[in-house]
Design a protein around this motif. Structure first.
Motif, short mmCIF file in Angstrom:
data_model
loop_
_atom_site.label_atom_id
_atom_site.label_comp_id
_atom_site.label_asym_id
_atom_site.label_seq_id
_atom_site.Cartn_x
_atom_site.Cartn_y
_atom_site.Cartn_z
N ILE A 1 28.09 42.51 32.27
CA ILE A 1 29.39 41.53 31.86
C ILE A 1 28.97 40.21 32.78
CG2 ILE A 1 31.60 41.28 33.50
CD1 ILE A 1 32.19 44.19 32.95
N GLN A 2 27.97 40.33 33.65
CA GLN A 2 27.50 39.05 34.15
C GLN A 2 26.37 38.17 33.22
OE1 GLN A 2 25.06 39.86 37.85
NE2 GLN A 2 24.36 37.58 37.98
N TRP A 3 25.73 39.05 32.63
CA TRP A 3 24.28 38.50 31.88
C TRP A 3 25.06 38.26 30.16
CZ3 TRP A 3 20.80 37.07 34.65
CH2 TRP A 3 20.24 37.75 35.62
N LEU A 4 25.98 38.74 30.01
CA LEU A 4 26.34 38.31 28.57
C LEU A 4 26.83 36.95 28.08
CD1 LEU A 4 28.30 41.46 27.53
CD2 LEU A 4 26.24 40.64 26.30
N PRO A 5 27.56 36.53 29.18
CA PRO A 5 27.84 34.95 29.10
C PRO A 5 26.78 33.95 29.11
CG PRO A 5 29.61 35.99 30.67
CD PRO A 5 28.39 36.89 30.26
N LEU B 1 34.97 44.96 29.33
CA LEU B 1 34.17 44.43 28.23
C LEU B 1 35.16 43.81 27.27
CD1 LEU B 1 32.03 47.42 27.65
CD2 LEU B 1 31.23 45.34 28.35
N LEU B 2 36.40 44.28 27.43
CA LEU B 2 37.56 43.35 26.48
C LEU B 2 37.62 42.02 27.14
CD1 LEU B 2 39.62 43.23 24.23
CD2 LEU B 2 41.37 44.26 25.83
N GLY B 3 37.70 41.97 28.33
CA GLY B 3 37.84 40.44 28.75
C GLY B 3 36.69 39.63 28.73
N THR B 4 35.50 40.47 28.83
CA THR B 4 34.21 39.73 28.46
C THR B 4 34.36 39.05 26.99
OG1 THR B 4 32.92 41.08 29.84
CG2 THR B 4 31.71 39.87 28.05
N VAL C 1 39.18 35.54 33.83
CA VAL C 1 39.95 36.35 32.96
C VAL C 1 39.43 37.79 33.00
CG1 VAL C 1 38.65 35.74 30.78
CG2 VAL C 1 40.77 36.62 30.53
N THR C 2 38.09 37.97 33.12
CA THR C 2 37.31 39.38 33.17
C THR C 2 37.63 39.96 34.40
OG1 THR C 2 35.58 38.21 31.86
CG2 THR C 2 35.04 40.47 32.99
N HIS D 1 46.84 32.27 40.18
CA HIS D 1 48.43 31.92 40.02
C HIS D 1 48.64 32.10 38.49
CE1 HIS D 1 48.64 30.51 44.11
NE2 HIS D 1 47.23 30.26 44.10
N LEU D 2 48.18 32.72 37.80
CA LEU D 2 48.54 33.08 36.32
C LEU D 2 48.61 34.56 36.10
CD1 LEU D 2 45.84 30.68 34.53
CD2 LEU D 2 48.60 30.31 34.89
N THR D 3 49.66 34.92 35.48
CA THR D 3 49.95 36.29 34.95
C THR D 3 48.85 36.85 33.91
OG1 THR D 3 51.24 35.65 33.12
CG2 THR D 3 52.39 36.23 35.19
N ASN D 4 48.53 37.96 33.68
CA ASN D 4 47.67 38.36 32.63
C ASN D 4 47.69 37.66 31.09
OD1 ASN D 4 45.94 39.67 34.36
ND2 ASN D 4 46.80 41.63 33.80
N PRO D 5 49.21 37.77 30.55
CA PRO D 5 49.35 37.17 29.53
C PRO D 5 48.98 35.65 29.47
CG PRO D 5 51.18 38.73 30.01
CD PRO D 5 50.27 38.59 31.00
N GLU D 6 49.50 34.93 30.72
CA GLU D 6 49.10 33.50 30.66
C GLU D 6 47.61 33.30 30.83
OE1 GLU D 6 53.15 32.04 33.45
OE2 GLU D 6 51.34 32.78 34.55
N ILE D 7 46.92 33.98 31.39
CA ILE D 7 45.45 33.38 31.45
C ILE D 7 44.75 33.95 30.27
CG2 ILE D 7 44.44 36.01 32.25
CD1 ILE D 7 42.88 34.01 34.12
#
Length: 252
Positions: free
Chosen positions: A50-54, A142-145, A208-209, A222-228
């Motif tokens: 998760i750290q290395w992929l971006p 992984l979905l967040g990634t 987001v991740t 300060h954002l909900t999951n749908p907002e982010i």
């Protein structure tokens, strides 16, 4: 569009960097398994993937677009392409789906390396407080990634067209990835009266991740999951539009 994708895929697979980057991911995940004894953290982070992929996708994406200018193939692309936007979009799609492939590779390796380095010390269905099972959290991470990679690819394409130096783009992107969330948090804390606006700043989308699997991060973003999630897609679209305008107007 199909023809543009075929052309860009041909260019992409002729490069060595994607292959080397895939091998690097494998080696880095193995290295994480060798150097850490915390089996639960290893599994939750997909052995550091998760750290290395971006980071990998930043390097591959900016290099792929920069190649057009280094080898002057952009001249032919500019004057022979019937639709320049489709060509630009095809490049983004190819790099993003390469990222999807890396995420699937990371998932497969996580399953294999779990058996090698963790064994039965930690099980997939062990629960972590109210966050769910380790398997559930790993998959959501992984979905967040995947969402974050969309943000990263469009941003790296835009940056290479602004900065025009691949090494500088990689450096800037890494700085944003590692320090952006902290800077965003500091801005929101400093200008509390403007929190409603500042919470939508692009650096905040980096969270987001983490936020999708840990509700405590809502207090930081300060954002909900749908907002982010909407914010990630919104900035990806903005970077796509700005990147294309720069691509269209950049002298060749």
């Amino acid at each position: 569009m199909q023809n543009d994708l075929q052309i860009e895929w041909y260019k992409f697979r002729k490069q060595r960097l994607p292959l080397y980057s895939s091998l690097a991911l494998v080696l880095l995940m193995i290295y994480s398994g060798l150097t850490s004894s915390d089996g639960r953290s290893l599994m939750l982070s997909s052995f550091g993937a998760i750290q290395w992929l971006p980071i990998i996708l930043i390097a591959v994406g900016s290099s792929f677009l920069d190649m057009e200018y280094r080898y002057h193939t952009v001249i032919m692309l500019r004057y022979k392409s019937s639709n320049l936007f489709k060509s630009y979009l095809a490049k983004l799609v190819i790099v993003y789906f390469y990222g999807v492939g890396l995420v699937l590779l990371a998932l497969l390796l996580t399953i294999l390396l779990k058996g090698v380095f963790v064994g039965n010390q930690v099980r997939w269905f062990d629960l972590i407080a109210d966050r769910g099972s380790i398997l559930q959290i790993t998959l959501v991470n992984l979905l967040g990634t995947l969402l974050y990679l969309l943000f990263i690819v469009t941003m790296s394409f835009m940056l290479i067209l602004i900065v025009k130096i691949n090494a500088a783009v990689i450096g800037i992107s890494l700085a944003i990835s590692f320090f952006g969330a902290g800077l965003s948090e500091a801005l929101i804390k400093t200008f509390t009266d403007a929190t409603t606006i500042l919470r939508w700043n692009p650096l905040n989308m980096i969270l987001v991740t983490q936020q999708l699997t840990n509700s405590q991060y809502v207090q930081i973003s300060h954002l909900t999951n749908p907002e982010i999630i909407v914010g990630v897609f919104g900035y990806a679209l903005l970077f796509l539009i700005l990147g294309y305008q720069l691509f269209k107007k950049r002298p060749v």
